[in-house]
Design an enzyme around this catalytic site. Structure first.
Site, PDB file in Angstrom:
ATOM      1  N   SER A 119       0.861  -1.174   0.000  1.00 31.04           N
ATOM      2  CA  SER A 119       0.000   0.000   0.000  1.00 31.04           C
ATOM      3  C   SER A 119       0.898   1.225   0.000  1.00 31.04           C
ATOM      4  O   SER A 119       1.846   1.306   0.779  1.00 31.04           O
ATOM      5  CB  SER A 119      -0.916  -0.005   1.226  1.00 31.04           C
ATOM      6  OG  SER A 119      -1.934   0.956   1.032  1.00 31.04           O
ATOM      7  N   GLU A 120       0.589   2.174  -0.882  1.00 34.86           N
ATOM      8  CA  GLU A 120       1.515   3.283  -1.145  1.00 34.86           C
ATOM      9  C   GLU A 120       1.766   4.187   0.066  1.00 34.86           C
ATOM     10  O   GLU A 120       2.737   4.925   0.086  1.00 34.86           O
ATOM     11  CB  GLU A 120       1.001   4.115  -2.315  1.00 34.86           C
ATOM     12  CG  GLU A 120      -0.308   4.833  -2.010  1.00 34.86           C
ATOM     13  CD  GLU A 120      -1.165   5.017  -3.249  1.00 34.86           C
ATOM     14  OE1 GLU A 120      -1.165   4.128  -4.095  1.00 34.86           O
ATOM     15  OE2 GLU A 120      -1.828   6.062  -3.330  1.00 34.86           O
ATOM     16  N   ASN A 121       0.882   4.131   1.062  1.00 38.45           N
ATOM     17  CA  ASN A 121       1.116   4.964   2.241  1.00 38.45           C
ATOM     18  C   ASN A 121       2.179   4.368   3.155  1.00 38.45           C
ATOM     19  O   ASN A 121       2.527   4.971   4.171  1.00 38.45           O
ATOM     20  CB  ASN A 121      -0.185   5.202   3.022  1.00 38.45           C
ATOM     21  CG  ASN A 121      -0.844   3.927   3.474  1.00 38.45           C
ATOM     22  OD1 ASN A 121      -0.937   2.968   2.714  1.00 38.45           O
ATOM     23  ND2 ASN A 121      -1.271   3.895   4.711  1.00 38.45           N
ATOM     24  N   GLY A 122       2.723   3.200   2.792  1.00 38.41           N
ATOM     25  CA  GLY A 122       3.905   2.735   3.510  1.00 38.41           C
ATOM     26  C   GLY A 122       3.818   1.414   4.222  1.00 38.41           C
ATOM     27  O   GLY A 122       4.330   1.278   5.339  1.00 38.41           O
ATOM     28  N   SER A 150       8.384   4.061  -0.349  1.00 39.87           N
ATOM     29  CA  SER A 150       7.222   3.405  -0.938  1.00 39.87           C
ATOM     30  C   SER A 150       7.187   3.639  -2.446  1.00 39.87           C
ATOM     31  O   SER A 150       6.953   2.717  -3.229  1.00 39.87           O
ATOM     32  CB  SER A 150       5.945   3.952  -0.297  1.00 39.87           C
ATOM     33  OG  SER A 150       4.815   3.329  -0.867  1.00 39.87           O
TER      34      SER A 150
END
Lengths: 217, 233
Positions: free
Chosen positions: A45-48, A87
């Protein structure tokens, strides 16, 4: 015709053993529920976070552990957290094997528009532009037509672009389509849907070669 | 020991004036510097340019500054979930620059790392690249994006110590580490300011050199935007 769950189930078959997968918001998020459980896959997930698990049990939600849709999630053994720059290093650096995202329009050359309707919806692109600019393997999950019944598979996108020439495959409620340098190539039909119906719902060039099999879900 | 510890949020935000540019950490409402935002509201400073992935929700996060019309310009990647934001943007009261999320992170990191600009493939061929320098490397096109220049970076960490070392928790890490040292003054607020020597040097996410001021935050709400759960059975 498939519903959203059906689209997610068909896309889940594209997820292979050992893949790192980034799922967009909406139908793509559902894909995680239908991946075969005899293969090893990690969701990024791109938020980390890498190694996302299912939603938490009631009472176990943690405000510090969410996905890109801002939903509370859990992590699986082997998961990791990282900052936004790292990320997107995973994403732009082509370390993520498969990206699945939604779209408002896809053009026959692989252009995608999914972030803005001028004057109407201006929420922003989030990580979509980074994802589509770099991923080698991009599958779009969407309905074949919009609410007004107009095709979303076009000769040319009319909305502001998210990325150029990047979409490889599209799974809709009607069909599985590959984006080739000659246009949309019809690979599979949704259950109960005829080639004619798909042709009618597709504005862009549709390549039909031989018998088109029905999807197996 | 080079002491970065300040007594409270008032001291931490000394020097903040109208028309500054500030970076604000967080993804959605996760990992936002709640104390610094509350203090900006209290100070009533206006004309702010905020670099932050999102713009909060109507009644929390940066939404609190929007309510008071303190923000002149937002630089973000995603600004949904905020009606007041949308209203101000469509009426022209608020200047908004939407940029890809990875570009936002990398423009922070470039400022932190001493790079004037970076080339990214994100946004090439879209309106994001309009008017920007582009260049081909190995047959692929890239867009030149400049490092941010900011006066303050407001970040939030889980734990920290008096020298400014920081440890983040979960996905509340997000943009916070890349904003540290990316502005003239980095202000870190922490849930737990621990005694010096308590943090394991092997486990520090951001070394104190990137932080100018650190303080013990208080009254964290840590709101959840989308509470999603599964049934027990």
């Amino acid at each position: 015709m498939l519903d959203k769950t059906g689209i997610a189930k068909r896309i889940a078959k594209e997820v292979k053993n050992g893949y790192y997968v980034n799922l967009g918001i909406g139908i793509p998020t559902l894909v995680a529920n239908y991946v075969r459980n005899d293969i090893e896959v990690e969701f990024q997930s791109e938020n980390g976070v890498l190694g996302m698990g299912p939603f938490p049990f009631e009472g176990e939600e943690d405000a510090d552990v969410i996905n890109a849709g801002k939903q509370t999630i859990t992590t699986l053994p082997g998961a990791s957290f990282f900052d936004s720059a790292l990320s997107f290093s995973m994403i732009r650096g082509k370390h993520v094997d498969l990206t699945i995202l939604g779209a408002m329009e896809v053009a026959e050359n692989g252009d995608i528009a999914n972030w803005k309707i001028p004057g109407k919806m201006v929420k922003g692109m989030g990580g979509a532009m980074d994802l589509v600019a770099s991923a080698e393997n991009i599958i779009v999950a969407m309905m074949h037509t919009n609410k007004a019944g107009e095709s979303k598979l076009l000769k040319k996108c009319t909305l502001p672009l998210t990325g150029v020439g990047c979409v490889k495959k599209i799974v809709t409620n009607l069909a599985v389509i590959e984006v080739t340098n000659k246009g949309f190539k019809l690979l599979e039909r949704a259950p109960g849907i005829s080639v004619e119906e798909i042709k009618k719902a597709t504005e862009g060039t549709l390549i039909i070669e031989g018998d088109i099999p029905e999807m197996v879900i | 020991m080079i002491n970065k510890k300040v007594a409270n949020v008032e001291d931490a935000l000394k020097g903040v004036t109208d028309n500054i540019t500030c970076m604000v950490g967080g993804f959605g409402l996760s990992g936002i510097p709640e104390n610094a935002i509350a203090q900006l509201v209290k100070l009533g400073v206006k004309g702010l340019t905020c670099i932050s992935n999102n713009a909060g929700v109507d009644d929390f996060g940066l939404g609190l500054l929007l309510q008071k019309h303190q923000i002149k310009k937002m630089i973000s990647s995603y600004v949904g979930e905020n009606d007041e934001f949308e209203r101000q943007m469509l009426s022209g009261e608020l200047d908004v620059e939407l940029i890809p999320q990875g570009t936002l992170a990398e423009r922070c990191r470039a400022a932190q790392a001493g790079f004037p600009a970076i080339y990214t493939p994100a946004g090439y061929g879209t309106e994001v690249a309009e008017g920007k320098e582009t260049r081909e490397f190995d047959g692929k096109m890239y867009v030149l994006e400049h490092a941010f220049k900011a006066d303050f970076a407001f970040v939030k960490a889980w734990k920290g110590d008096a020298v400014g070392n920081l440890v983040f928790k979960g996905t509340a890490r997000n943009f916070n580490p890349v904003m540290c040292g990316a502005a003239k003054i980095t202000v870190a607020e922490v849930e737990e300011l621990v005694p010096l020597g308590t943090l394991d040097p092997n486990q520090i996410h951001i070394p104190g050199i990137f932080v100018q001021r650190i303080f013990q935050g208080k009254n964290y709400e840590k709101r959840i935007e989308q509470r999603t759960v599964r049934a027990r059975n």
